[in-house]
Structures are given as C-alpha cells and as structure tokens.
Design an enzyme around this catalytic site. Structure first.
Site, mmCIF file in Angstrom:
data_model
loop_
_atom_site.group_PDB
_atom_site.id
_atom_site.type_symbol
_atom_site.label_atom_id
_atom_site.label_comp_id
_atom_site.label_asym_id
_atom_site.label_seq_id
_atom_site.Cartn_x
_atom_site.Cartn_y
_atom_site.Cartn_z
ATOM 1 N N HIS A 112 -7.331 12.692 20.385
ATOM 2 C CA HIS A 112 -7.352 11.363 19.757
ATOM 3 C C HIS A 112 -5.933 10.899 19.421
ATOM 4 O O HIS A 112 -5.594 9.721 19.585
ATOM 5 C CB HIS A 112 -8.207 11.395 18.489
ATOM 6 C CG HIS A 112 -9.686 11.414 18.761
ATOM 7 N ND1 HIS A 112 -10.323 12.517 19.275
ATOM 8 C CD2 HIS A 112 -10.644 10.459 18.595
ATOM 9 C CE1 HIS A 112 -11.617 12.249 19.408
ATOM 10 N NE2 HIS A 112 -11.839 11.005 19.004
ATOM 11 N N HIS A 158 -9.091 17.992 12.558
ATOM 12 C CA HIS A 158 -8.004 18.717 13.223
ATOM 13 C C HIS A 158 -7.068 19.281 12.173
ATOM 14 O O HIS A 158 -6.924 18.733 11.069
ATOM 15 C CB HIS A 158 -7.213 17.786 14.154
ATOM 16 C CG HIS A 158 -7.802 17.631 15.521
ATOM 17 N ND1 HIS A 158 -7.683 18.593 16.497
ATOM 18 C CD2 HIS A 158 -8.518 16.615 16.080
ATOM 19 C CE1 HIS A 158 -8.292 18.165 17.602
ATOM 20 N NE2 HIS A 158 -8.803 16.976 17.367
ATOM 21 N N ASP A 190 -2.102 20.427 14.988
ATOM 22 C CA ASP A 190 -2.682 19.808 16.186
ATOM 23 C C ASP A 190 -2.178 18.377 16.353
ATOM 24 O O ASP A 190 -1.812 17.957 17.460
ATOM 25 C CB ASP A 190 -4.210 19.776 16.077
ATOM 26 C CG ASP A 190 -4.818 21.152 15.891
ATOM 27 O OD1 ASP A 190 -4.126 22.136 16.192
ATOM 28 O OD2 ASP A 190 -5.970 21.229 15.432
#
Length: 463
Positions: free
Chosen positions: A349, A392, A396
């Site tokens: 994302h 996350h 990350d």
C-alpha cells in the site's frame, strides 16, 4: 586541407572554408574572407547530399592553435596569445585540459592573480560547454555529426569523421533540427518523442505478470504465517505508542483511490501519455518484483493481535492459483473484499501511495501547487493510516517509502542524462530501463492534449 575523395589547396592566409557542398559529380568550396568567418566556421563544414556517409577532415596544428588564439582574444586575454599559442603551441585539446594550477606553475606561471582567476573561470565555462555539446550532434540535410572530439567523432549511421578539437566542439553551433546519435545507429530529433505503443504494451504485460506473481507469493506466505501464540507481535515504537484505529486502513486505501484518479486524469490529458504509462508500469513492476522476494524469504509475525491470521493450507496448486486470481482481480485491497496475511516486508500500500504521488507531482505543471500539496497530504496521511490500523510494522512502511522514492529518482535521473541513458553499463545493469528509454531524448515536457476528436470545445481548450 585534405579529404579522402579529393584534395584542394587553399591560401589559408586570406581565406577559410565556410561551407562544403557535395554532389555525386562535383565539389564546390565556398570561400569567405577570414575576417568574416567565426570561430565555429573553422570546425563546422556543412554537408548537403543524402548519399554522403563518410567525411574526414584532419585539421593542421597551426589551424588549431589559431582557433585558440581567436578564443583568447575574444575572452580578453590577447596578451597571452604569444605565450600559449606561439611559445607553447597550445591547441584546443590542450586548452580544455588547462587548470588553475597549470596557470600558476612553470612553465606558464602567469604573473597576475586577477588574470589567473578570470582565465580559470573562462576555461571552466568552456569545459562545461564542451561537456554539454559532447552529448549532442550536428545535422545538416539528414546527415548527423556527433560533437565528440577526436576518434569518437561519428555520424549517426556509424561512419567516423576526422579528428576534431575541443574548442571547435565546445563553441560549434548545433545545426537546425539538431539530433542525437545512439549506439543502435539511429538519429532522433530533440523535439520528437515517439510514443512507441508496442513497448508500452509489452511492459504492461510485464507488470501484469509481476502482479500475478505477487498474488501467488501472498498465497504461499499465508500458509507459513507464524502462530501468534508462539510468535507474538514484535516490539515497535509507533505501534506501541499509537492506539489502533479500526477504520484507518480503509481510509489509507481511499487515499490511494483518490491519487489513482488524479493520475489517471493526468495520463489521459498528457501529450506523452504512452511514455508516462510505460514508466509507471516499469517502476511498479520492478518494486513489486523485489517485494515478492522479501515477502517469500522472511516471514514476520503478525503486527497485532486483532489480526485473525494463522497458517492456512489451500490444498493443491489449482486452489492456490484460484486464490491468487482473486487477490489479483481485487488489487489486494480490503475495499474489494481481499484480506491477506504474512505479506508484511514491505508494504505494498505504501508503494502504491508513494508512486502515485511522485508521478502526479512530476508530470503536472510546477505552478499547480494546490494539486501537489493535496498529493503529498494524501500520501503522508495514507502512510499514517496504514500504521494507525496496525496492519504493518513501521519498518515495512519506511523501507517501502525509501525504495520507491529512490527507484523513482534514479530512474528519472538516468532517463534525463543522455550520457548515462545510452551507456553500456545501463544496458547491462538496467536492461528494462534501456529497452524502455533508449529513444527518449531527455526529460519529458509537461504538454497536454485532449485524446479524442470530440467534444471540440475541450479539443480547442486543451490542445
């Protein structure tokens, strides 16, 4: 002077060659008085015949030194002509290699500090001009001459000219409709950017395959997600400090959707939409291909206990492929009903949010400050929402943002630098980049055009 196909003696004390016109049966030199010839006239003969593919004109040492003397007088250093050109026989290549230390030290040892500094600055300007012109080419009536000095001076069709010299190259004027020579033997105009739709189609297939591979890897990593009771969430400063917001992940995806709509409109209206879309697919495919590797080699524990993740066995290969197609069709978004586990290192994302933001800010006019501000706000808030949803780890998101921005900047730096863009090293280490950008001449201008013939009002307003 001398040419392989003919020879002719000229009184160089009074006249210099101004233009050379070739035909299949005759040669006609046009002579002008030396007082009327510019410095570039010494080194820029013009050619006119489409059949001419090879031309060699070795300049004498006297002529090279005379060019240096003309340049020195033009820059206001006429008193050093005797020292540099007569006593030390300095030619164009030697002038370009002069440094401030050479001017201070014997045997030159100029007496005045002001002259040393001014001459050093003039030499630096000349060297910059030479470096810039080295990457451009001359063209006259379809014949393209490279500006490279010495043995590297070439036609675009691969023929080699005679030796040039630094001053002549740096001060020569690019011909009308200037062109650039490529290693593949082609000559492309500066102002012409070919869409090359077939390349765009191939790279779109590439990014589609990468997305399919990513979806399949996500299925595989879901099978080996560490058990949350055996491997609890890892310590994370942000996740431990900020309470979870349940609706934050949906907001992050909403930010990505808005950025995607803005970029889609930009691509639709941009005159060079094929090149932009090709670059977007190249970068997206490359980053997600790297993500496949990092996801597969290391499985991190889930970042929060709210995630109902456990190792799931999908059965045979066909069930896995069916699940991969579901993820691929849903773009891996929770808004489309796709929920995955184990795909943590690094955040997909964040890749999408950052890449969309950078493309919007790069390919919209610099004066659109509101659009750029909105794009950055959506990018940063999207990243915040990913972390606030505890979907996350912080590492990350950080690594995804860093890799995406660096790759975008490196790609566009290479594509805007012809000397690097067409180098052998680029073809070896970045084959996809070299394939995609080999015929793109420098930065892509932000020009816009309505892609459809109707309505005519938009066609007339946008272009």
């Amino acid at each position: 002077f001398y040419c392989p196909h003919f020879s002719l003696s000229i009184l160089t004390n009074f006249y210099t060659p101004h233009s050379l016109t070739f035909t299949s049966h005759s040669f006609t030199p046009s002579l002008v008085p030396r007082s009327q010839s510019s410095l570039s006239d010494f080194c820029t003969p013009s050619l006119s015949h489409s059949s001419v593919s090879y031309f060699s004109l070795p300049y004498s040492l006297t002529l090279l030194c005379e060019q240096v003397s003309v340049w020195l007088k033009k820059e206001g250093f006429g008193e050093y002509v005797n020292l540099l050109c007569v006593k030390h026989r300095l030619d164009g290549a030697g002038l370009l290699s002069l440094t401030e230390n050479d001017l201070r030290s014997p045997p030159l040892q100029l007496p005045l500090l002001g002259d040393i500094k001014r001459l050093t600055l003039a030499l630096q300007r000349l060297q910059r001009q030479h470096t810039h012109s080295h990457t451009h080419s001359h063209t006259t009536n379809g014949v393209c001459l490279s500006n490279a000095p010495g043995p590297e001076r070439r036609f675009c069709n691969g023929g080699v000219t005679g030796d040039g010299n630094g001053v002549a190259t740096a001060l020569s004027v690019v011909g009308e409709g200037g062109c650039r020579g490529y290693s593949n033997g082609k000559c492309k105009r500066h102002c012409r950017l070919e869409p090359e739709s077939w390349k765009t189609a191939l790279i779109f297939v590439y990014v589609s395959l990468v997305f399919g591979m990513t979806s399949f890897i996500m299925v595989l990593v879901h099978e080996k997600v560490p058990d949350i009771h055996t491997y609890p969430p890892l310590p994370d400063i942000f996740l431990d400090s900020v309470p979870r917001i349940p609706w934050a992940f949906a907001m992050a995806e909403a930010c990505a959707v808005i950025l995607g709509c803005i970029l889609l409109l930009t691509l639709l209206l941009h005159k060079h939409r094929c090149i932009l879309f090709r670059r977007l697919c190249s970068l997206m495919g490359t980053v997600f291909l790297l993500r496949c590797v990092t996801m597969f080699v290391t499985s991190l524990s889930v970042p929060g206990r709210h995630l109902q993740c456990s190792g799931k066995v999908y059965g045979d290969i066909w069930v896995k492929l069916r699940r991969a197609v579901e993820i691929w069709a849903g773009l891996g978004m929770s808004l489309t009903g796709v929920h995955t586990c184990g795909d943590y290192m690094f955040s997909g994302h964040t890749i999408v949010l950052t890449m969309l933001n950078f493309f919007i800010t790069e390919y919209t006019p610099r004066k659109w400050h509101l659009v750029h501000t909105l794009s950055w706000v959506l990018n940063l808030f999207g990243i915040f929402f990913i972390l606030a949803a505890h979907e996350h780890y912080s590492i990350d998101v950080f690594i995804a943002f860093y890799i995406t921005t660096r790759l975008f900047l490196y790609y566009h730096t290479l594509s805007s630098t012809p000397a690097l863009q067409h180098s052998r090293r680029a073809r070896i280490w970045f084959p996809l980049f070299s394939f995609s950008e080999c015929n793109v001449n420098g930065p892509v201008p932000n020009q816009y055009a309505w892609p459809f013939p109707r309505p005519r009002l938009l066609k007339s307003l946008i272009g």
